[in-house]
Design a protein around this motif. Structure first.
Motif, PDB file in Angstrom:
ATOM      1  N   HIS A   1      -8.566 -58.479   7.772  1.00  0.00           N
ATOM      2  CA  HIS A   1      -9.990 -58.163   7.778  1.00  0.00           C
ATOM      3  C   HIS A   1     -10.222 -56.821   7.100  1.00  0.00           C
ATOM      4  O   HIS A   1      -9.377 -55.921   7.187  1.00  0.00           O
TER       5      HIS A   1
ATOM      6  N   THR B   1     -20.293 -54.743   6.709  1.00  0.00           N
ATOM      7  CA  THR B   1     -19.871 -56.025   7.276  1.00  0.00           C
ATOM      8  C   THR B   1     -18.357 -56.126   7.331  1.00  0.00           C
ATOM      9  O   THR B   1     -17.665 -55.824   6.359  1.00  0.00           O
TER      10      THR B   1
ATOM     11  N   VAL C   1     -15.387 -58.429   7.206  1.00  0.00           N
ATOM     12  CA  VAL C   1     -15.179 -59.762   6.648  1.00  0.00           C
ATOM     13  C   VAL C   1     -13.700 -60.134   6.702  1.00  0.00           C
ATOM     14  O   VAL C   1     -12.824 -59.279   6.840  1.00  0.00           O
ATOM     15  N   ARG C   2     -13.474 -61.415   6.598  1.00  0.00           N
ATOM     16  CA  ARG C   2     -12.103 -61.905   6.547  1.00  0.00           C
ATOM     17  C   ARG C   2     -11.645 -61.871   5.089  1.00  0.00           C
ATOM     18  O   ARG C   2     -12.370 -62.320   4.198  1.00  0.00           O
TER      19      ARG C   2
ATOM     20  N   GLU D   1     -14.680 -63.894   3.364  1.00  0.00           N
ATOM     21  CA  GLU D   1     -15.480 -64.851   4.128  1.00  0.00           C
ATOM     22  C   GLU D   1     -16.308 -64.068   5.131  1.00  0.00           C
ATOM     23  O   GLU D   1     -15.779 -63.186   5.808  1.00  0.00           O
ATOM     24  N   GLY D   2     -17.612 -64.368   5.208  1.00  0.00           N
ATOM     25  CA  GLY D   2     -18.456 -63.705   6.203  1.00  0.00           C
ATOM     26  C   GLY D   2     -19.303 -62.582   5.652  1.00  0.00           C
ATOM     27  O   GLY D   2     -19.858 -61.801   6.417  1.00  0.00           O
TER      28      GLY D   2
ATOM     29  N   ASP E   1     -22.551 -61.401   4.122  1.00  0.00           N
ATOM     30  CA  ASP E   1     -23.926 -61.863   3.968  1.00  0.00           C
ATOM     31  C   ASP E   1     -24.651 -60.926   2.993  1.00  0.00           C
ATOM     32  O   ASP E   1     -25.557 -60.197   3.378  1.00  0.00           O
TER      33      ASP E   1
END
Lengths: 120, 120
Positions: free
Chosen positions: A41, A89, A91-92, A104-105, A107
């Protein structure tokens, strides 16, 4: 308070043709990615560049935009409407392809300037 | 990549005479604190203003500054040495005194410009 701060973007968010989310780092900063593949992450800090200037003048909002909930100050929210529209954010990290991190993740809109990445 | 971004500080870190840590918000942004007392933790984003410019040119470092550990790119680290020296710390909110938030766990120098606060 202190004077204005100048932040130089280190990359940009890219929404790829296949729908995947990527963070593309400018060539001059690519060495800063060394070894990042080992992380699961990361934090991505970016600038919400498409918000209209008026959105930066709003100092209160409803949590999750839900008008049934009482207003709060923007510093007690995650709303994009805030004086400095910095998105943050976790994120992965799915992989790295050269100067691109596939994540991923995130926005964020295509083209959003990325101002920092940190381990998470 | 996109052009430079201008960030206007919304406040500053203050280390009080009694040693407590505070985030002081400029009067024109104080309404953005409305209701923040109900939060136990907040994110504080600040600018590490006392780092020398050369620190921003370093693209690799050792995790936790431990030279026994292999170097990594700064985007895979939390090191303050990075192109945009933005500090991002989740702190405990102990209370509010007017425009000042009293916090715990903020590893920032007195006077550091604060660029955003978010719920955590």
């Amino acid at each position: 308070m202190a004077g204005d701060i100048v932040v130089r973007p280190v990359g940009a968010v890219r929404i790829l043709d296949d729908g995947r989310q990527a963070v593309e780092i400018a060539p001059e900063y690519a060495d800063g990615l060394h070894g990042i593949e080992s992380l699961e992450h990361i934090w991505v800090l970016y600038w919400m560049h498409e918000l209209p200037p008026a959105a930066r003048a709003r100092l209160r909002g409803h949590p999750y935009g839900d008008r049934a909930r009482p207003e709060r100050g923007v510093f007690a929210l995650h709303s994009p409407f805030r004086p400095n529209p910095i998105g943050m954010t976790r994120v992965r990290l799915l992989g790295r392809e050269g100067n691109r991190l596939i994540v991923e993740g995130l926005d964020a809109l295509d083209g959003s300037p990325v101002i920092d990445i940190k381990s998470a």
